[in-house]
Motif scaffolding. Structure first.
Motif, mmCIF file in Angstrom:
data_model
loop_
_atom_site.group_PDB
_atom_site.id
_atom_site.type_symbol
_atom_site.label_atom_id
_atom_site.label_comp_id
_atom_site.label_asym_id
_atom_site.label_seq_id
_atom_site.Cartn_x
_atom_site.Cartn_y
_atom_site.Cartn_z
ATOM 1 N N GLN A 324 0.746 -1.305 0.036
ATOM 2 C CA GLN A 324 0.087 0.013 0.024
ATOM 3 C C GLN A 324 0.890 1.221 0.077
ATOM 4 O O GLN A 324 0.597 2.364 -0.632
ATOM 5 C CB GLN A 324 -0.894 0.001 1.131
ATOM 6 C CG GLN A 324 -2.056 -1.105 1.452
ATOM 7 C CD GLN A 324 -1.443 -2.247 1.868
ATOM 8 O OE1 GLN A 324 -0.265 -2.580 1.735
ATOM 9 N NE2 GLN A 324 -2.378 -3.253 1.850
ATOM 10 N N VAL A 325 2.097 1.160 0.919
ATOM 11 C CA VAL A 325 2.895 2.352 0.820
ATOM 12 C C VAL A 325 3.532 2.396 -0.663
ATOM 13 O O VAL A 325 3.930 3.748 -1.110
ATOM 14 C CB VAL A 325 3.931 2.285 1.867
ATOM 15 C CG1 VAL A 325 4.915 3.384 1.959
ATOM 16 C CG2 VAL A 325 3.224 2.046 3.289
ATOM 17 N N ALA A 326 3.973 1.532 -1.087
ATOM 18 C CA ALA A 326 4.797 1.577 -2.052
ATOM 19 C C ALA A 326 4.096 1.994 -3.513
ATOM 20 O O ALA A 326 4.463 2.771 -4.392
ATOM 21 C CB ALA A 326 5.358 -0.007 -2.577
ATOM 22 N N ARG A 327 2.629 1.732 -3.407
ATOM 23 C CA ARG A 327 1.879 1.955 -4.756
ATOM 24 C C ARG A 327 1.976 3.506 -5.029
ATOM 25 O O ARG A 327 2.369 3.743 -6.073
ATOM 26 C CB ARG A 327 0.509 1.562 -4.405
ATOM 27 C CG ARG A 327 0.011 0.901 -5.262
ATOM 28 C CD ARG A 327 -1.245 0.113 -4.819
ATOM 29 N NE ARG A 327 -1.058 -1.240 -4.309
ATOM 30 C CZ ARG A 327 -1.964 -1.572 -3.683
ATOM 31 N NH1 ARG A 327 -2.814 -1.248 -2.953
ATOM 32 N NH2 ARG A 327 -1.564 -3.208 -3.161
ATOM 33 N N GLY A 328 2.056 4.631 -4.033
ATOM 34 C CA GLY A 328 1.896 5.996 -4.180
ATOM 35 C C GLY A 328 3.365 6.479 -4.528
ATOM 36 O O GLY A 328 3.276 7.720 -4.673
ATOM 37 N N LEU A 329 4.273 5.712 -4.327
ATOM 38 C CA LEU A 329 5.728 6.248 -4.190
ATOM 39 C C LEU A 329 6.471 6.757 -5.481
ATOM 40 O O LEU A 329 6.067 6.491 -6.411
ATOM 41 C CB LEU A 329 6.838 5.131 -3.652
ATOM 42 C CG LEU A 329 7.658 5.758 -2.580
ATOM 43 C CD1 LEU A 329 6.915 6.382 -1.381
ATOM 44 C CD2 LEU A 329 8.702 4.533 -2.125
ATOM 45 N N SER A 330 6.833 8.073 -5.535
ATOM 46 C CA SER A 330 7.858 8.605 -6.514
ATOM 47 C C SER A 330 8.463 9.572 -6.325
ATOM 48 O O SER A 330 8.491 10.130 -5.112
ATOM 49 C CB SER A 330 6.703 9.040 -7.652
ATOM 50 O OG SER A 330 6.217 10.142 -7.090
ATOM 51 N N GLY A 331 9.682 10.146 -7.098
ATOM 52 C CA GLY A 331 10.340 11.249 -6.789
ATOM 53 C C GLY A 331 11.458 10.887 -5.503
ATOM 54 O O GLY A 331 11.685 9.615 -5.416
ATOM 55 N N THR A 332 11.861 11.996 -5.077
ATOM 56 C CA THR A 332 12.882 11.673 -3.842
ATOM 57 C C THR A 332 12.309 11.401 -2.645
ATOM 58 O O THR A 332 11.208 11.873 -2.302
ATOM 59 C CB THR A 332 13.457 13.184 -3.692
ATOM 60 O OG1 THR A 332 13.958 13.803 -5.015
ATOM 61 C CG2 THR A 332 14.742 13.177 -2.822
#
Lengths: 353, 288
Positions: A324-332
C-alpha cells in the motif's frame, strides 16, 4: 558424537582441484545442506561421503568409524539421486527391496520394511507398477523409499528436487521436512537452490570453488554472512552492497553517514579502512529522517510485499516495502538503513569484518 | 494443374518400373537357384537355366540333405549342419556375453586405461582376418587344441569380441551412471549389477548382437576350414566340398539345393527378428 565427520578432504580431477581441504562435522539428527553454485564441488563432496568417488587426501568418518576406504554399501548410508536412478526393469516393490535382497535380509523383514516405507510415502498403491508408469513426483517418492528401507545411519540426497516442477517441488520440500522430523534421521543434502536450503536445513555449508565458505545455521547464515559470497548467494531478493569507508565507528557512503551502534566486529579494523556495506532489502526502510536521500526508480510487486528500487548516488538500492505504501511512491525519498542489521566486509579479503 | 498431376503420375510409373527391374535384377540369381534345385538332373542339362521346372520335385533337396557325397563320405550336408550348430551355439553365446561384460566394464567402471583399451578394440575390429591367421594357427597348435571344436569356438569368440564390445559399450554408455551408483549403494557388486540391473535392460541390444554373430559365424567359411578340423567342418565348408567334387556328373540341382539349405538359417533369423534388429541398432546408435 558426530554422525558424519570429514577431515581435510581433498580431491583433484587432473589439474582441477575440486575439493580443497574440507572439514565438515555433521551432528546426529542434523539436516545439513551443501549449498553452492554448479561446479563448487558440493556433489563431489557428497559422492566422497558416499564412497562413490575416490579422494586424494583426508578422512571420512561415519558414526565414529573411519570409512575412507570402505565400499559405499559398507558405510551405513542410503542415497537419493537427482535422476532418481530407479531400476527400469523392476517393479516399484522390487526397486524398494533390491538392496535388502542383496544383503540377504529375511523375506518377512523385507516385506515389513517395504510396507512401512510405502505407507509412509503413500506409494502403497503403486508397488506393482514399473517406474516408467509413474509420474515424476511418484518416482521421487520411490527413490526416497528405496533409501528409507535401508534404515541407514545417514541419508544422502543429491539435488533430489531439481527435476520436479515448481509446485511439486514445494510439496516434496514439506514432505522431506516431515520425514526428517518423524524419523530423526541424519541427512546430508546437496542443492544449488538457496530457498530449498534455507527451508530444509538445520545447518548449511555454503561452498565455492572447492571450499566451504561458511558452515552455520540458516539464521546465522542469513543474518551474519561470513563472506561477501555467502551474503550475495543467500537471500532472495539479494542483499544490497555499497562501498564505503569506516571512520570512527561510522560508515561514510558518499555524503551519507551511518553510525554503527553495537556492530559485533570479528576483527579490529583500522580507522579509515575501506569497507563494503551489505544490507538486506527488508532492513532498508522509508523514514522522514533517514540517512540517505534517493530517487525512486520502479516497483516490483511480489504479492505479500513490494520490492522498491531506488537510486542513491551511483548505487542502486532495493527495499522491501508494504504494498500500500509502495503504490503511491515517486520522486525523492529518504531511506533509513537499520544499523543493527548491516554486514561489513573487507573488499580485499571479502571476509566479514 | 492437371498436366502437373499427370507429370507426377508418369514420374511415379517410371519410378516403379525402375524399382521392379532392380528387384528382378537382384532376385534373378536367387530365383534361378531355387528353380534349378527343383529340377531333375536331365532337365538342368537339356534346358536353359531360366526354364521353369516341368515337375517341381524336392528330390534334389532330400539328396543334398542326406546323401550327397563329399569325397568318400555320402551323408549329405546334414553332417555339416550339425557341425555348424555345434560351433554356432557356444560361439555366439560366449562372444555375446563376453562382449556385454566388456562393454559394461568399459562404460561404467573406472578402469585404468579404459580409453586405450577402447582404441585397441577399435583397431582390432578392422584388422583383416588373413593377416593374423598364420600366427593364430601357430599359437593354437602350440597350446595343442588346433583343429578341434574348442579351437574354432575360441577363434570365433576372439574375432567377435572387438565388435561386440564396441556395440555393448556404446549401448551401456547411454544408460545413466547413477543407476550403477544406486546399485552400488544398495550393496550390489560388479557381477550382480551386470546380471540384475544391466542385462534386463539390454534385451534389444542382445538380440542385435545375437543376430550379427549368428549370421557372421554361420556364414563363415575360412575360419571353419582352417581351425575346425576334419571332423567339425561347418556346413559352408561341406557345401564347398560338395560343389567342387569332380567325380562323375556335376549335379547342379543337388548343389543349388545344398546352397539354399546352408543359407536358410540366417535368412530365417533375419525374417523372425528384423524388427528388433532395426530397433536395437538405432537404440545403440542414438544413445552411443
Amino acid at each position: 558424537m558426530s554422525a558424519v565427520s570429514v577431515f581435510g578432504l581433498s580431491k583433484s580431477f587432473g589439474h582441477l582441484r575440486v575439493l580443497k581441504d574440507i572439514h565438515l562435522p555433521i551432528e546426529t539428527g542434523d539436516f545439513t545442506v551443501l549449498l553452492g553454485p554448479s561446479g563448487c564441488g558440493k556433489s563431489t563432496l557428497l559422492n566422497a561421503i558416499a564412497g562413490l568417488e575416490d579422494t586424494d587426501a583426508g578422512i571420512v568418518e561415519i558414526d565414529g568409524a573411519d570409512v575412507t576406504h570402505r565400499e559405499p554399501s559398507k558405510r551405513g548410508i542410503a542415497m537419493v539421486f537427482q535422476s532418481y536412478a530407479l531400476y527400469p526393469t523392476m517393479s516399484v516393490r522390487k526397486n524398494l527391496s533390491f538392496g535388502l535382497r542383496v544383503r540377504s535380509v529375511p523375506r518377512q523383514e523385507v516385506a515389513r520394511r517395504v510396507h512401512w516405507a510405502a505407507k509412509l510415502l503413500q506409494i502403497d498403491e503403486l508397488l506393482d507398477r514399473k517406474p516408467s508408469q509413474l509420474s515424476g513426483g511418484q518416482r521421487q517418492r520411490v527413490a526416497i523409499g528405496r533409501a528409507l528401507v535401508q534404515q541407514a545411519k545417514v541419508f544422502l540426497f543429491d539435488e533430489p528436487l531439481s527435476n520436479l516442477d515448481a509446485k511439486l517441488r514445494t510439496e516434496m520440500r514439506v514432505e522431506l521436512k516431515r520425514l526428517h522430523k518423524d524419523l530423526g534421521a541424519t541427512i546430508v543434502y546437496v542443492t544449488h537452490d538457496q530457498i530449498e536450503a534455507m527451508t530444509l536445513a538445520t545447518r548449511i555449508a555454503v561452498m565455492r570453488a572447492g571450499r566451504i565458505e561458511q558452515y552455520a545455521t540458516p539464521d546465522d547464515l542469513y543474518e551474519e554472512p561470513a563472506t561477501l559470497f555467502v551474503a550475495a548467494f543467500v537471500g532472495s531478493p539479494a542483499m544490497n552492497f555499497m562501498p564505503g569507508r569506516l571512520i570512527s565507528s561510522t560508515v561514510h557512503i558518499g555524503s551519507a553517514r551511518l553510525p554503527l551502534n553495537g556492530y559485533r566486529f570479528r576483527s579490529s579494523p583500522m580507522n579509515g579502512q575501506e569497507v563494503v556495506l551489505g544490507i538486506r532489502p527488508e532492513h532498508v526502510q522509508l523514514a522522514p529522517e533517514g540517512q540517505l536521500e534517493a530517487e525512486t526508480l520502479f516497483m516490483e510487486p511480489m504479492g505479500a510485499d513490494t520490492l522498491g528500487w531506488f537510486q542513491f548516488g551511483e548505487h542502486r538500492l532495493s527495499a522491501r516495502l508494504v504494498p500500500q505504501v509502495a503504490r503511491g511512491l515517486s520522486g525523492t525519498v529518504r531511506l533509513s538503513l537499520l544499523a543493527d542489521h548491516v554486514s561489513l566486509f573487507d573488499p580485499s579479503t571479502e571476509a566479514r569484518l | 494443374m492437371t498436366t502437373a498431376r499427370r507429370n507426377v503420375r508418369i514420374g511415379r510409373i517410371g519410378l516403379y518400373t525402375l524399382l521392379v527391374w532392380i528387384c528382378l535384377f537382384f532376385s534373378i540369381p536367387l530365383l534361378v537357384v531355387i528353380s534349378t534345385s527343383l529340377k531333375t538332373s536331365d532337365e538342368v542339362r537339356t534346358f536353359s537355366i531360366f526354364t521353369l521346372p516341368a515337375a517341381p520335385s524336392l528330390a534334389a533337396w532330400i539328396k543334398a540333405w542326406s546323401s550327397a557325397c563329399t569325397g568318400l563320405n555320402c551323408g549329405g550336408v546334414r553332417v555339416g549342419f550339425l557341425n555348424s550348430v555345434r560351433i554356432l551355439i557356444p560361439s555366439v553365446f560366449v562372444s555375446v556375453m563376453a562382449g556385454a561384460v566388456t562393454g559394461y566394464a568399459l562404460s561404467h567402471w573406472r578402469i585404468r586405461g579404459a580409453n586405450a583399451i577402447m582404441l585397441l578394440l577399435l583397431i582390432c575390429a578392422f584388422i583383416p582376418y588373413q593377416v593374423i591367421l598364420y600366427p593364430l594357427v601357430k599359437t593354437f597348435s602350440t597350446i595343442g587344441i588346433y583343429s578341434s571344436l574348442p579351437c574354432i569356438i575360441a577363434v570365433h569368440v576372439i574375432f567377435g569380441l572387438p565388435v561386440m564390445s564396441l556395440l555393448f559399450r556404446n549401448f551401456y554408455a547411454g544408460l545413466p551412471e547413477e543407476l550403477v551408483k544406486a546399485a552400488r549403494i544398495d550393496g550390489a557388486g560388479f557381477w550382480r549389477i551386470f546380471a540384475f540391473v544391466m542385462l534386463p535392460m539390454s534385451v534389444n541390444i542382445l538380440i542385435v548382437a545375437t543376430i550379427l554373430q549368428t549370421t557372421g559365424i554361420w556364414n563363415d567359411y575360412l575360419l571353419g576350414l582352417i581351425f575346425a578340423g576334419r571332423d567339425n567342418m561347418p556346413m559352408t565348408a561341406q557345401l564347398n566340398a560338395i560343389a567342387t567334387t569332380s567325380t562323375g556328373v556335376i549335379e547342379y540341382n543337388v548343389n543349388t539345393a545344398a546352397a539354399l539349405l546352408t543359407a536358410l538359417p540366417p535368412l530365417i533369423v533375419y525374417f523372425v527378428s528384423g524388427r528388433y534388429f532395426v530397433r536395437g541398432i538405432t537404440a545403440g546408435a542414438v544413445k552411443g
